[in-house]
Design a protein around this motif. Structure first.
Motif, PDB file in Angstrom:
ATOM      1  N   ALA A 213     -39.404  42.307 -38.605  1.00  0.00           N
ATOM      2  CA  ALA A 213     -39.791  42.601 -37.220  1.00  0.00           C
ATOM      3  C   ALA A 213     -41.276  42.940 -37.121  1.00  0.00           C
ATOM      4  O   ALA A 213     -41.976  42.481 -36.206  1.00  0.00           O
ATOM      5  CB  ALA A 213     -38.940  43.756 -36.681  1.00  0.00           C
ATOM      6  N   ARG A 214     -41.750  43.750 -38.086  1.00  0.00           N
ATOM      7  CA  ARG A 214     -43.179  44.091 -38.066  1.00  0.00           C
ATOM      8  C   ARG A 214     -44.049  42.862 -38.297  1.00  0.00           C
ATOM      9  O   ARG A 214     -45.087  42.690 -37.649  1.00  0.00           O
ATOM     10  CB  ARG A 214     -43.470  45.148 -39.132  1.00  0.00           C
ATOM     11  CG  ARG A 214     -42.806  46.484 -38.877  1.00  0.00           C
ATOM     12  CD  ARG A 214     -43.363  47.140 -37.606  1.00  0.00           C
ATOM     13  NE  ARG A 214     -44.780  47.400 -37.693  1.00  0.00           N
ATOM     14  CZ  ARG A 214     -45.306  48.503 -38.224  1.00  0.00           C
ATOM     15  NH1 ARG A 214     -44.506  49.436 -38.711  1.00  0.00           N
ATOM     16  NH2 ARG A 214     -46.607  48.684 -38.267  1.00  0.00           N
ATOM     17  N   LEU A 215     -43.618  41.995 -39.220  1.00  0.00           N
ATOM     18  CA  LEU A 215     -44.385  40.780 -39.479  1.00  0.00           C
ATOM     19  C   LEU A 215     -44.416  39.878 -38.243  1.00  0.00           C
ATOM     20  O   LEU A 215     -45.443  39.261 -37.945  1.00  0.00           O
ATOM     21  CB  LEU A 215     -43.775  40.019 -40.665  1.00  0.00           C
ATOM     22  CG  LEU A 215     -43.996  40.644 -42.043  1.00  0.00           C
ATOM     23  CD1 LEU A 215     -43.201  39.894 -43.097  1.00  0.00           C
ATOM     24  CD2 LEU A 215     -45.478  40.650 -42.412  1.00  0.00           C
ATOM     25  N   ALA A 216     -43.277  39.804 -37.534  1.00  0.00           N
ATOM     26  CA  ALA A 216     -43.254  39.000 -36.306  1.00  0.00           C
ATOM     27  C   ALA A 216     -44.219  39.568 -35.270  1.00  0.00           C
ATOM     28  O   ALA A 216     -44.927  38.819 -34.582  1.00  0.00           O
ATOM     29  CB  ALA A 216     -41.827  38.948 -35.750  1.00  0.00           C
ATOM     30  N   GLU A 217     -44.244  40.915 -35.161  1.00  0.00           N
ATOM     31  CA  GLU A 217     -45.180  41.541 -34.229  1.00  0.00           C
ATOM     32  C   GLU A 217     -46.624  41.263 -34.636  1.00  0.00           C
ATOM     33  O   GLU A 217     -47.470  40.939 -33.791  1.00  0.00           O
ATOM     34  CB  GLU A 217     -44.932  43.048 -34.184  1.00  0.00           C
ATOM     35  CG  GLU A 217     -43.586  43.430 -33.573  1.00  0.00           C
ATOM     36  CD  GLU A 217     -43.334  44.915 -33.662  1.00  0.00           C
ATOM     37  OE1 GLU A 217     -44.222  45.641 -34.173  1.00  0.00           O
ATOM     38  OE2 GLU A 217     -42.253  45.369 -33.239  1.00  0.00           O
ATOM     39  N   TYR A 218     -46.897  41.400 -35.937  1.00  0.00           N
ATOM     40  CA  TYR A 218     -48.260  41.149 -36.404  1.00  0.00           C
ATOM     41  C   TYR A 218     -48.671  39.705 -36.162  1.00  0.00           C
ATOM     42  O   TYR A 218     -49.808  39.426 -35.777  1.00  0.00           O
ATOM     43  CB  TYR A 218     -48.378  41.476 -37.896  1.00  0.00           C
ATOM     44  CG  TYR A 218     -48.255  42.939 -38.207  1.00  0.00           C
ATOM     45  CD1 TYR A 218     -48.592  43.910 -37.258  1.00  0.00           C
ATOM     46  CD2 TYR A 218     -47.802  43.375 -39.450  1.00  0.00           C
ATOM     47  CE1 TYR A 218     -48.477  45.254 -37.545  1.00  0.00           C
ATOM     48  CE2 TYR A 218     -47.680  44.723 -39.737  1.00  0.00           C
ATOM     49  CZ  TYR A 218     -48.016  45.657 -38.784  1.00  0.00           C
ATOM     50  OH  TYR A 218     -47.901  46.991 -39.068  1.00  0.00           O
ATOM     51  N   GLU A 219     -47.735  38.779 -36.414  1.00  0.00           N
ATOM     52  CA  GLU A 219     -48.064  37.370 -36.209  1.00  0.00           C
ATOM     53  C   GLU A 219     -48.380  37.108 -34.738  1.00  0.00           C
ATOM     54  O   GLU A 219     -49.330  36.391 -34.415  1.00  0.00           O
ATOM     55  CB  GLU A 219     -46.901  36.490 -36.658  1.00  0.00           C
ATOM     56  CG  GLU A 219     -47.222  34.997 -36.532  1.00  0.00           C
ATOM     57  CD  GLU A 219     -46.020  34.123 -36.815  1.00  0.00           C
ATOM     58  OE1 GLU A 219     -46.183  33.108 -37.503  1.00  0.00           O
ATOM     59  OE2 GLU A 219     -44.927  34.444 -36.328  1.00  0.00           O
TER      60      GLU A 219
ATOM     61  N   ARG B 135     -27.262  47.543 -48.319  1.00  0.00           N
ATOM     62  CA  ARG B 135     -27.401  47.545 -46.858  1.00  0.00           C
ATOM     63  C   ARG B 135     -28.745  48.157 -46.455  1.00  0.00           C
ATOM     64  O   ARG B 135     -29.429  47.648 -45.555  1.00  0.00           O
ATOM     65  CB  ARG B 135     -26.249  48.329 -46.237  1.00  0.00           C
ATOM     66  CG  ARG B 135     -26.281  48.358 -44.710  1.00  0.00           C
ATOM     67  CD  ARG B 135     -25.126  49.214 -44.176  1.00  0.00           C
ATOM     68  NE  ARG B 135     -25.169  49.304 -42.728  1.00  0.00           N
ATOM     69  CZ  ARG B 135     -24.582  48.463 -41.911  1.00  0.00           C
ATOM     70  NH1 ARG B 135     -23.896  47.449 -42.406  1.00  0.00           N
ATOM     71  NH2 ARG B 135     -24.664  48.611 -40.607  1.00  0.00           N
ATOM     72  N   ASP B 136     -29.128  49.253 -47.145  1.00  0.00           N
ATOM     73  CA  ASP B 136     -30.434  49.853 -46.862  1.00  0.00           C
ATOM     74  C   ASP B 136     -31.562  48.861 -47.136  1.00  0.00           C
ATOM     75  O   ASP B 136     -32.536  48.784 -46.373  1.00  0.00           O
ATOM     76  CB  ASP B 136     -30.628  51.114 -47.711  1.00  0.00           C
ATOM     77  CG  ASP B 136     -29.606  52.197 -47.371  1.00  0.00           C
ATOM     78  OD1 ASP B 136     -29.052  52.152 -46.261  1.00  0.00           O
ATOM     79  OD2 ASP B 136     -29.369  53.072 -48.232  1.00  0.00           O
TER      80      ASP B 136
ATOM     81  N   ASN C  44     -35.247  43.701 -42.742  1.00  0.00           N
ATOM     82  CA  ASN C  44     -35.259  43.374 -41.307  1.00  0.00           C
ATOM     83  C   ASN C  44     -36.388  44.095 -40.580  1.00  0.00           C
ATOM     84  O   ASN C  44     -37.028  43.532 -39.683  1.00  0.00           O
ATOM     85  CB  ASN C  44     -33.913  43.734 -40.685  1.00  0.00           C
ATOM     86  CG  ASN C  44     -32.830  42.734 -41.049  1.00  0.00           C
ATOM     87  OD1 ASN C  44     -33.129  41.618 -41.459  1.00  0.00           O
ATOM     88  ND2 ASN C  44     -31.592  43.132 -40.914  1.00  0.00           N
ATOM     89  N   ARG C  45     -36.618  45.368 -40.951  1.00  0.00           N
ATOM     90  CA  ARG C  45     -37.738  46.090 -40.334  1.00  0.00           C
ATOM     91  C   ARG C  45     -39.060  45.430 -40.690  1.00  0.00           C
ATOM     92  O   ARG C  45     -39.951  45.302 -39.832  1.00  0.00           O
ATOM     93  CB  ARG C  45     -37.724  47.552 -40.784  1.00  0.00           C
ATOM     94  CG  ARG C  45     -36.617  48.379 -40.147  1.00  0.00           C
ATOM     95  CD  ARG C  45     -36.864  49.871 -40.353  1.00  0.00           C
ATOM     96  NE  ARG C  45     -36.838  50.237 -41.755  1.00  0.00           N
ATOM     97  CZ  ARG C  45     -35.736  50.603 -42.397  1.00  0.00           C
ATOM     98  NH1 ARG C  45     -34.577  50.652 -41.764  1.00  0.00           N
ATOM     99  NH2 ARG C  45     -35.778  50.940 -43.669  1.00  0.00           N
TER     100      ARG C  45
ATOM    101  N   ASP D  36     -40.715  32.432 -41.410  1.00  0.00           N
ATOM    102  CA  ASP D  36     -39.485  32.505 -40.628  1.00  0.00           C
ATOM    103  C   ASP D  36     -39.043  33.970 -40.591  1.00  0.00           C
ATOM    104  O   ASP D  36     -38.561  34.512 -41.588  1.00  0.00           O
ATOM    105  CB  ASP D  36     -38.398  31.638 -41.272  1.00  0.00           C
ATOM    106  CG  ASP D  36     -37.134  31.571 -40.415  1.00  0.00           C
ATOM    107  OD1 ASP D  36     -37.072  32.291 -39.397  1.00  0.00           O
ATOM    108  OD2 ASP D  36     -36.228  30.799 -40.764  1.00  0.00           O
ATOM    109  N   PHE D  37     -39.214  34.630 -39.453  1.00  0.00           N
ATOM    110  CA  PHE D  37     -38.992  36.075 -39.358  1.00  0.00           C
ATOM    111  C   PHE D  37     -37.647  36.428 -38.738  1.00  0.00           C
ATOM    112  O   PHE D  37     -37.484  37.511 -38.189  1.00  0.00           O
ATOM    113  CB  PHE D  37     -40.120  36.715 -38.533  1.00  0.00           C
ATOM    114  CG  PHE D  37     -41.482  36.483 -39.110  1.00  0.00           C
ATOM    115  CD1 PHE D  37     -41.737  36.736 -40.443  1.00  0.00           C
ATOM    116  CD2 PHE D  37     -42.502  35.970 -38.326  1.00  0.00           C
ATOM    117  CE1 PHE D  37     -42.986  36.509 -40.987  1.00  0.00           C
ATOM    118  CE2 PHE D  37     -43.756  35.748 -38.847  1.00  0.00           C
ATOM    119  CZ  PHE D  37     -44.001  36.016 -40.192  1.00  0.00           C
ATOM    120  N   ARG D  38     -36.674  35.541 -38.830  1.00  0.00           N
ATOM    121  CA  ARG D  38     -35.336  35.893 -38.359  1.00  0.00           C
ATOM    122  C   ARG D  38     -34.749  36.990 -39.244  1.00  0.00           C
ATOM    123  O   ARG D  38     -34.970  37.003 -40.457  1.00  0.00           O
ATOM    124  CB  ARG D  38     -34.424  34.677 -38.389  1.00  0.00           C
ATOM    125  CG  ARG D  38     -34.753  33.615 -37.363  1.00  0.00           C
ATOM    126  CD  ARG D  38     -33.880  32.398 -37.593  1.00  0.00           C
ATOM    127  NE  ARG D  38     -34.121  31.817 -38.916  1.00  0.00           N
ATOM    128  CZ  ARG D  38     -33.363  30.872 -39.456  1.00  0.00           C
ATOM    129  NH1 ARG D  38     -32.302  30.423 -38.806  1.00  0.00           N
ATOM    130  NH2 ARG D  38     -33.652  30.388 -40.652  1.00  0.00           N
TER     131      ARG D  38
END
Length: 470
Positions: free
Chosen positions: A226-232, A215-216, A222-223, A201-203
């Motif tokens: 996002a990269r994992l969602a792109e890779y998937e 926060r950092d 989150n970054r 779940d890459f939300r």
């Protein structure tokens, strides 16, 4: 053994506070005791000095008044230890214990040793009276400082700062517990979010409002998400393409064989029949359509393999556009769409695979015709399609416009990706093929909405300077 972070952080702080408080308590206790003793000793010394050197009789009343100044009980005895005067009944009751004490008469301003009497525990010191009585007998002044009052005095000086230190330490522990509790909850939440990412779940996680390291960390998670969602998505796309190449190879082979056989049959029919000129033109279009089917099958297979089988060469983009218009004329007539064109008279050479570029432009025109006809059927807007080719020093631009509604919002951002389609019967490979054909020649394809029309722009660098700019 699991030790929560809040206890790892709070433990050392509380330990330091406890050690500091204990050290302060010991040091300040000794200082308070010494200062209390010195103060009482100064009071006693001052009062006894007055009594020893006074010329007035040392009676019970006098000792009673001076006892209040000294903060002690006073007892006057003769050489035999017989009480002569006392500041109170307690002092008089202590006479027996005083006589049994082994104290010698001193004048060193010391509180002396502790002495237990029926009236309580006292610090006992003896002082010689300088002026003897009328008979000439020596007298001794006994000073009895109550140990309870002495202890109360040093506690009054010692306990307030220690109490303040204890309250401060408790406050530090409480604040530390709250701060580390927030940190622990934050770490637990981010840990849960990371586990969610690990489950696929890459939300993005909720970003803390406080701008600090947490926060950092959330932004970094989150970054990573996002990269994992792109890779998937890349992995899924690659797997789909591999599947397409594997499953489509056999089918494409059979379809190409059928198309080749059909084209050969048309050639034989054209040789045997005495057809009119218009009939031969129709047969030529049919043959070119069959050739287009073969080429399109090859292109679909190239999407799965990642490369085209054709050789890259110089291609006249003007002729490509004319051929595409001729090949899609029947589809436009059938859909009731008008197709306008604005093409240069001269050549416009670009680099690419001729068949692939022809298929790409045909695909754009067919999509435009279908979209325009669909909107005409829904809202009555006239179905209009136009194709325009222009060039300048920066390169050639082929523009295909239609009066359709444009791609659906669900697929609009990824219309050029494989398998992205809003058509129930579509597989989403047409525009992916277009992009592949254009990129082989160093070009790019984009789309947008202009004046309630959908516009696809095919932009390619010129192969030579021979193109006539229009």
């Amino acid at each position: 053994m699991r030790i929560p972070i809040r206890f790892q952080l709070m433990g050392p702080l509380v330990a330091v506070a406890a050690v500091s408080l204990a050290t302060v308590a010991v040091v300040y206790g000794q200082l308070a005791t010494r200062q209390t003793r010195q103060r009482i000793e100064r009071q006693v010394s001052g009062v006894t000095q007055v009594l020893r050197e006074s010329s007035f009789p040392l009676t019970d009343k006098v000792l009673q008044q001076m006892a209040g100044l000294a903060g002690a009980e006073l007892l006057l005895t003769d050489d035999a230890g017989t009480p002569i005067a006392a500041s109170s009944r307690r002092a008089d009751a202590a006479a027996t214990a005083v006589n049994e004490s082994s104290h010698s008469t001193t004048a060193d301003q010391s509180l002396g040793k502790t002495l237990t009497t029926p009236a309580g525990v006292y610090f006992h010191s003896t002082w010689p009276v300088d002026r003897p009585d009328r008979s000439g007998a020596a007298r001794t002044l006994h000073v009895l400082v109550a140990k309870t009052e002495y202890d109360a005095a040093w506690r009054a000086a010692f306990l307030p700062p220690i109490l303040v230190g204890a309250i401060a330490s408790a406050a530090i522990a409480g604040v530390t517990l709250l701060a580390t509790g927030r940190l622990s909850r934050l770490m637990a939440r981010i840990g849960g979010e990371v586990r969610r990412l690990a489950d696929g779940d890459f939300r993005p996680v909720e970003t803390p409002r406080l701008n600090d390291e947490s926060r950092d960390l959330a932004l970094a998670v989150n970054r990573a998400a996002a990269r994992l969602a792109e890779y998937e998505e890349e992995v899924r796309s690659t797997e789909r393409l591999k599947t397409l190449a594997t499953l489509g190879a056999g089918m494409a082979h059979e379809v190409r064989n059928a198309a080749t056989g059909c084209r050969m049959a048309i050639d034989l029919h054209a040789e045997e029949c005495d057809a009119s000129t218009s009939g031969r033109d129709t047969l030529d279009v049919a043959k070119r359509q069959l050739g287009l089917i073969e080429g399109r099958l090859k292109q679909y297979l190239s999407v799965g393999k990642g490369a085209s089988d054709g050789a890259i060469e110089t291609v006249d983009l003007t002729q490509v556009a004319r051929d595409a218009l001729e090949l899609t004329a029947a589809a436009a007539r059938h859909a009731g769409a008008s197709v306008g064109s604005q093409l240069p008279a001269g050549v416009c050479p670009v680099r690419g695979v001729p068949e692939d570029l022809t298929h790409a432009v045909v695909n754009l025109l067919l999509n435009a015709i279908e979209a325009a006809a669909k909107r005409q059927a829904l809202v009555g807007t006239p179905a209009a399609v136009s194709i325009q080719l222009r060039s300048d020093a920066r390169g050639a631009t082929l523009e295909v416009r239609d009066s359709g509604s444009g791609p659906d919002a669900s697929v609009a951002p990824r219309v050029f990706e494989p398998f992205a389609s809003d058509k129930p019967e579509g597989v989403g490979l047409g525009l992916a093929v277009v992009r592949s054909a254009v990129e082989l020649g160093g070009g790019a394809v984009t789309w947008d909405r202009v004046e309630d029309e959908t516009r696809f722009l095919l932009q390619m660098p010129l192969a030579t300077e021979d193109c006539q700019h229009v």
